[in-house]
Design a protein around this motif. Structure first.
Motif, mmCIF file in Angstrom:
data_model
loop_
_atom_site.group_PDB
_atom_site.id
_atom_site.type_symbol
_atom_site.label_atom_id
_atom_site.label_comp_id
_atom_site.label_asym_id
_atom_site.label_seq_id
_atom_site.Cartn_x
_atom_site.Cartn_y
_atom_site.Cartn_z
ATOM 1 N N UNK A 26 0.133 -17.079 24.471
ATOM 2 C CA UNK A 26 -0.295 -17.302 25.846
ATOM 3 C C UNK A 26 0.277 -16.231 26.792
ATOM 4 N N UNK A 27 0.730 -16.655 27.956
ATOM 5 C CA UNK A 27 1.145 -15.708 28.985
ATOM 6 C C UNK A 27 2.330 -14.847 28.543
ATOM 7 N N UNK A 28 3.229 -15.432 27.745
ATOM 8 C CA UNK A 28 4.390 -14.674 27.240
ATOM 9 C C UNK A 28 3.946 -13.495 26.388
ATOM 10 N N UNK A 29 2.987 -13.749 25.520
ATOM 11 C CA UNK A 29 2.497 -12.696 24.637
ATOM 12 C C UNK A 29 1.873 -11.550 25.404
ATOM 13 N N UNK A 30 1.077 -11.894 26.435
ATOM 14 C CA UNK A 30 0.451 -10.856 27.263
ATOM 15 C C UNK A 30 1.528 -10.012 27.943
ATOM 16 N N UNK A 31 2.552 -10.673 28.487
ATOM 17 C CA UNK A 31 3.610 -9.961 29.200
ATOM 18 C C UNK A 31 4.436 -9.088 28.252
ATOM 19 N N UNK A 32 4.724 -9.579 27.062
ATOM 20 C CA UNK A 32 5.471 -8.786 26.081
ATOM 21 C C UNK A 32 4.707 -7.501 25.747
ATOM 22 N N UNK A 33 3.394 -7.632 25.569
ATOM 23 C CA UNK A 33 2.567 -6.455 25.303
ATOM 24 C C UNK A 33 2.626 -5.454 26.440
ATOM 25 N N UNK A 34 2.566 -5.974 27.672
ATOM 26 C CA UNK A 34 2.621 -5.094 28.834
ATOM 27 C C UNK A 34 3.972 -4.384 28.919
ATOM 28 N N UNK A 35 5.046 -5.104 28.606
ATOM 29 C CA UNK A 35 6.377 -4.496 28.610
ATOM 30 C C UNK A 35 6.488 -3.400 27.557
ATOM 31 N N UNK A 36 5.861 -3.637 26.412
ATOM 32 C CA UNK A 36 5.883 -2.640 25.339
ATOM 33 C C UNK A 36 5.185 -1.351 25.791
ATOM 34 N N UNK A 37 4.086 -1.495 26.524
ATOM 35 C CA UNK A 37 3.384 -0.326 27.060
ATOM 36 C C UNK A 37 4.234 0.424 28.066
ATOM 37 N N UNK A 38 4.931 -0.318 28.934
ATOM 38 C CA UNK A 38 5.804 0.311 29.932
ATOM 39 C C UNK A 38 6.963 1.046 29.269
ATOM 40 N N UNK A 39 7.542 0.430 28.234
ATOM 41 C CA UNK A 39 8.642 1.063 27.493
ATOM 42 C C UNK A 39 8.180 2.372 26.855
ATOM 43 N N UNK A 40 6.991 2.344 26.249
ATOM 44 C CA UNK A 40 6.446 3.556 25.621
ATOM 45 C C UNK A 40 6.245 4.657 26.657
#
Length: 483
Positions: free
Chosen positions: A429-443
């Motif tokens: 759910x929302x956690x998964x979407x946010x984790x993905x977004x954080x991974x993009x920002x980290x990259x």
């Protein structure tokens, strides 16, 4: 004896170098905070306008809060991203010209930016006029979209206020004269708080009352900035309105488009997060919780954006002045300072968790959802302490087009797909979407660090001088005096 003397000389030299290093850090820190301090306060105040409006609208009703979150996060952020991004071209040009002591060019660049942004704002109008059908087509709840359509019409004057706000801020920041912006922002924020209470609580005018106060809060500082710029506050850099503003618009538009693409891709990233949340179960609670988290994250982001402004000004000034060594030293100092502040806030928000949610809502379900998202919020805050500063370095050096490609790859080819897989396929759910977004920002942060560390700064000095020389227009007043 000779060995002892040599050892003593080395110790003395080492001590002198240490003292000189500390003095350099102190001098650079003062230059950074002259820009960053007022910029942070101004951005806090400006973002505070949004938060105050959100807080009062949130207590009108949950549907109104969700509608405001949609309009602000999707439509207004879309427009904000385009206009702020295109205005950041002015940040590059003014900063480098000021460093090169071509002061009269700043006023010409300011007027050129007004022309470009005005055209852009007019082209954005249909988004706000047709907000309800657009949001419905994007899959949002029809009832929420209808209320959002009403709110969006009130935000049209706010969109046009961005033209003056962004350009005057960048014009004044390049000269380290942004204290006036901070004073005006503080006055506007105080007035907005009072008017919001009067119009929504005392007189119960609902959304029209909250939005009328919002419009005034955005425009009052603009009038003050214009008066300061045109009435003697910037005698060296403002020589009056000039027809030269219409000359060489194409290169300015080209750099503005590159700048717009760079910042838009960053600002729209969170917009995608809200849109993906709108398709989940119990969307109203999810959107409310996420909008509160993003609002808190946005508050902290104002600190990072202050350092972004400082990085842009310091790097562009030093490149214009011709000092690659000073530019590199400034980058290291700003990144280290911003990261230390971010780390302290990271620990603070881990501790507070969902307690801050009750500022925005009285719904315990929403507050619990915010508490559940707090660890992700804390990690977002930590990454915000580095990534915007590196974007500021890019603006100062004029790398906007390069960073635009980096943003596309990291955010839209990595972050969003990972978020969709975690959120929907793995049902996080929302956690998964946010984790993905954080991974993009980290990259993206890692890539920008690599680019910054491997840059030939002597070459950047040469490129800055070529840009300044290419767009230079002789000062007519100076020519008259020479004649």
């Amino acid at each position: 004896m000779e060995r002892g003397e040599m050892k003593e000389k080395l110790l003395v030299r080492g001590g002198e170098e240490e003292v000189e290093f500390k003095e350099n850090i102190w001098r650079e820190s003062k230059k950074i905070w002259v820009v960053a301090g007022p910029a942070i306060f101004t951005r806090f105040s400006t973002f505070g306008i949004v938060i105050i409006s959100q807080a009062f609208i949130g207590h009108i009703g949950s549907t109104e809060l969700a509608a405001y979150a949609l309009v602000f996060t999707v439509l207004l952020r879309f427009a904000n991203g385009i206009l702020l991004g295109m205005a950041s071209a002015l940040e590059t040009l003014c900063g480098q010209s000021y460093g090169a002591k071509q002061y009269h060019m700043l006023g010409i660049y300011l007027q050129r930016s007004w022309i470009v942004l005005l055209i852009c704002a007019i082209l954005l109008l249909p988004l706000f006029i047709l907000a309800a059908p657009i949001l419905t087509a994007l899959g949002q709840d029809p009832h929420i979209a209808k209320v959002a359509g009403n709110i969006s019409l009130w935000l049209i004057p706010v969109v046009f206020s961005f033209i003056i706000s962004f350009t005057c801020q960048m014009f004044l920041q390049a000269q380290s004269k942004n204290m006036i912006i901070a004073y005006l922002a503080a006055f506007s924020l105080s007035l907005h708080l009072l008017l919001s209470w009067l119009l929504t609580v005392k007189y119960k005018l609902g959304i029209p009352g909250a939005m009328a106060s919002t419009i005034l809060a955005y425009w009052i500082p603009n009038l003050g900035q214009l008066m300061f710029v045109t009435c003697g506050g910037c005698r060296e850099t403002w020589k009056g309105f000039s027809v030269l503003a219409f000359k060489d618009l194409c290169p300015v538009i080209k750099l503005s488009l590159s700048s717009g693409a760079m910042l838009c891709l960053e600002l729209w990233y969170n917009t995608v997060l809200i849109l993906l949340t709108g398709h989940m179960q119990n969307a109203e609670v999810s959107i409310d919780a996420l909008s509160i988290c993003l609002s808190i994250n946005g508050w902290e982001m104002m600190i990072s954006l202050g350092f972004l402004a400082a990085a842009s000004v310091r790097v562009s000034n030093e490149l214009g002045r011709g000092s690659s060594k000073a530019a590199k030293f400034s980058i290291v100092t700003i990144v280290a300072t911003s990261f230390m502040i971010g780390f302290v806030l990271f620990l603070l928000f881990l501790f507070l968790r969902g307690r801050l949610a009750y500022i925005f809502t009285s719904n315990p379900k929403v507050a619990n959802a915010v508490a559940d998202l707090s660890p992700l919020l804390a990690f977002s805050i930590l990454m915000n302490s580095i990534q915007p500063v590196l974007s500021g370095v890019a603006v100062g050096a004029g790398w906007q087009s390069i960073v635009a490609y980096v943003n596309i790859a990291c955010y839209y080819f990595i972050g969003i797909p990972v978020g969709v897989v975690l959120g929907y396929v793995l049902n996080m759910q929302i956690k998964g979407v946010w984790v993905g977004m954080l991974f993009g920002t980290l990259t993206q942060t890692i890539v920008l660090l690599i680019i910054t560390c491997n840059t030939d700064w002597e070459k950047q000095v040469s490129l800055a001088h070529n840009r300044i020389k290419k767009w230079y227009v002789a000062d007519s007043q100076q020519n008259t005096q020479d004649g």
